[in-house]
Design a protein around this motif. Structure first.
Motif, PDB file in Angstrom:
ATOM      1  N   SER A  16       0.816  -1.215   0.000  1.00  0.00           N
ATOM      2  CA  SER A  16       0.000   0.000   0.000  1.00  0.00           C
ATOM      3  C   SER A  16       0.851   1.266   0.000  1.00  0.00           C
ATOM      4  O   SER A  16       0.345   2.356  -0.261  1.00  0.00           O
ATOM      5  CB  SER A  16      -0.933  -0.002   1.206  1.00  0.00           C
ATOM      6  N   TRP A  17       2.137   1.128   0.295  1.00  0.00           N
ATOM      7  CA  TRP A  17       3.065   2.250   0.231  1.00  0.00           C
ATOM      8  C   TRP A  17       3.827   2.250  -1.098  1.00  0.00           C
ATOM      9  O   TRP A  17       4.631   3.153  -1.337  1.00  0.00           O
ATOM     10  CB  TRP A  17       4.062   2.179   1.385  1.00  0.00           C
ATOM     11  N   ASP A  53       4.191  -0.538  19.580  1.00  0.00           N
ATOM     12  CA  ASP A  53       5.619  -0.354  19.834  1.00  0.00           C
ATOM     13  C   ASP A  53       6.535  -1.191  18.948  1.00  0.00           C
ATOM     14  O   ASP A  53       7.728  -1.302  19.231  1.00  0.00           O
ATOM     15  CB  ASP A  53       5.915  -0.613  21.313  1.00  0.00           C
ATOM     16  N   PHE A  54       5.984  -1.788  17.894  1.00  0.00           N
ATOM     17  CA  PHE A  54       6.829  -2.508  16.945  1.00  0.00           C
ATOM     18  C   PHE A  54       6.152  -2.554  15.583  1.00  0.00           C
ATOM     19  O   PHE A  54       4.991  -2.177  15.432  1.00  0.00           O
ATOM     20  CB  PHE A  54       7.176  -3.923  17.451  1.00  0.00           C
ATOM     21  N   GLY A  55       6.882  -3.019  14.609  1.00  0.00           N
ATOM     22  CA  GLY A  55       6.333  -3.207  13.270  1.00  0.00           C
ATOM     23  C   GLY A  55       5.878  -1.914  12.603  1.00  0.00           C
ATOM     24  O   GLY A  55       6.437  -0.836  12.828  1.00  0.00           O
ATOM     25  N   ILE A  56       4.858  -2.040  11.798  1.00  0.00           N
ATOM     26  CA  ILE A  56       4.398  -0.941  10.956  1.00  0.00           C
ATOM     27  C   ILE A  56       3.882   0.240  11.781  1.00  0.00           C
ATOM     28  O   ILE A  56       4.034   1.399  11.386  1.00  0.00           O
ATOM     29  CB  ILE A  56       3.354  -1.433   9.922  1.00  0.00           C
ATOM     30  N   ARG A  85       4.366   5.799  13.413  1.00  0.00           N
ATOM     31  CA  ARG A  85       4.433   6.829  14.461  1.00  0.00           C
ATOM     32  C   ARG A  85       5.790   7.523  14.465  1.00  0.00           C
ATOM     33  O   ARG A  85       5.885   8.748  14.451  1.00  0.00           O
ATOM     34  CB  ARG A  85       4.157   6.213  15.832  1.00  0.00           C
ATOM     35  N   ASP A  86       6.871   6.727  14.483  1.00  0.00           N
ATOM     36  CA  ASP A  86       8.206   7.302  14.656  1.00  0.00           C
ATOM     37  C   ASP A  86       8.817   7.804  13.351  1.00  0.00           C
ATOM     38  O   ASP A  86       9.582   8.769  13.367  1.00  0.00           O
ATOM     39  CB  ASP A  86       9.139   6.287  15.297  1.00  0.00           C
ATOM     40  N   GLY A  87       8.484   7.160  12.232  1.00  0.00           N
ATOM     41  CA  GLY A  87       9.093   7.534  10.961  1.00  0.00           C
ATOM     42  C   GLY A  87       8.260   8.514  10.155  1.00  0.00           C
ATOM     43  O   GLY A  87       8.775   9.550   9.714  1.00  0.00           O
ATOM     44  N   ILE A  88       6.996   8.221   9.954  1.00  0.00           N
ATOM     45  CA  ILE A  88       6.137   9.095   9.147  1.00  0.00           C
ATOM     46  C   ILE A  88       5.688  10.307   9.963  1.00  0.00           C
ATOM     47  O   ILE A  88       5.757  11.443   9.506  1.00  0.00           O
ATOM     48  CB  ILE A  88       4.907   8.316   8.610  1.00  0.00           C
ATOM     49  N   ASP A  94      -5.495   6.999  12.061  1.00  0.00           N
ATOM     50  CA  ASP A  94      -4.882   7.816  11.020  1.00  0.00           C
ATOM     51  C   ASP A  94      -4.134   6.947  10.013  1.00  0.00           C
ATOM     52  O   ASP A  94      -4.211   7.165   8.799  1.00  0.00           O
ATOM     53  CB  ASP A  94      -3.937   8.846  11.653  1.00  0.00           C
ATOM     54  N   TYR A  95      -3.410   5.973  10.530  1.00  0.00           N
ATOM     55  CA  TYR A  95      -2.696   5.027   9.657  1.00  0.00           C
ATOM     56  C   TYR A  95      -3.681   4.305   8.730  1.00  0.00           C
ATOM     57  O   TYR A  95      -3.464   4.223   7.519  1.00  0.00           O
ATOM     58  CB  TYR A  95      -1.921   4.022  10.515  1.00  0.00           C
ATOM     59  N   ILE A  96      -4.764   3.796   9.303  1.00  0.00           N
ATOM     60  CA  ILE A  96      -5.762   3.061   8.515  1.00  0.00           C
ATOM     61  C   ILE A  96      -6.371   3.969   7.451  1.00  0.00           C
ATOM     62  O   ILE A  96      -6.494   3.577   6.286  1.00  0.00           O
ATOM     63  CB  ILE A  96      -6.843   2.459   9.437  1.00  0.00           C
TER      64      ILE A  96
END
Length: 178
Positions: free
Chosen positions: A56-57, A91-94, A99-102, A118-120
């Motif tokens: 999806s990215w 706290d892991f994975g996508i 949260r931390d990258g995008i 928001d991700y969904i």
């Protein structure tokens, strides 16, 4: 023909592929190329069914590589259930990557559930835009998996053991409790 199960994750994609493993005229895999880059990232054997929420990215690249020659499934699950499942994996994975990258860590007052929603929304919007002009596609709801999988089976002219495939939907594969 290749088949891509586009999804947010936490919506039944692992179960979908388990069901597809009962199809004899296609191979099926879940996140089979996740560590690859470049052209190899989207290189799948002919007549392969792939489920990978990370696609999806990469929808621009997917379109360039497969365009209308592939069949696309928009796999969705009730948004609240999907979001609650993602919160358990914040706290892991996508979710950590989102949260931390995008979002670059987001803001202090952002609740995990709001970040998951928001991700969904982001991925579902990306998928909808990608699919708007695709001829070979279907919407698939996890809540109607038994009915929708039969439609999917017929749409791709699957051969194999449909009854065993349908039984897979009675098992929650890769469940997080929601």
């Amino acid at each position: 023909m290749n088949v891509f199960i586009l999804n947010t994750g936490r919506c039944g994609s692992t179960t979908f592929i388990q069901a597809c493993r009962h199809i004899s005229n296609y191979s099926a895999g879940h996140e089979t190329n996740i560590h690859r880059i470049g052209a190899e990232r989207l290189l799948y054997a002919d007549d392969h069914i792939e489920a990978d929420n990370r696609l999806s990215w990469m929808l621009g690249r997917l379109d360039r590589q497969y365009g209308d020659s592939a069949y696309y499934v928009n796999l969705q699950r009730d948004r609240d259930s999907t979001a609650r499942s993602f919160v358990r994996r914040m706290d892991f994975g996508i979710m950590k990557a989102y949260r931390d990258g995008i979002l670059l860590g987001g803001e202090k007052d952002q609740a995990a559930l709001d970040i998951a929603q928001d991700y969904i929304e982001t991925l579902e919007t990306n998928i909808a835009l990608f699919l708007r002009d695709k001829k070979n596609r279907m919407d698939f709801r996890l809540e109607y998996a038994g009915e929708d999988f039969r439609i999917f089976w017929d749409s791709i002219r699957a051969e194999g053991d449909l009854e065993s495939a349908l039984l897979e939907w009675q098992t929650r594969h890769n469940a997080s409790g929601a």
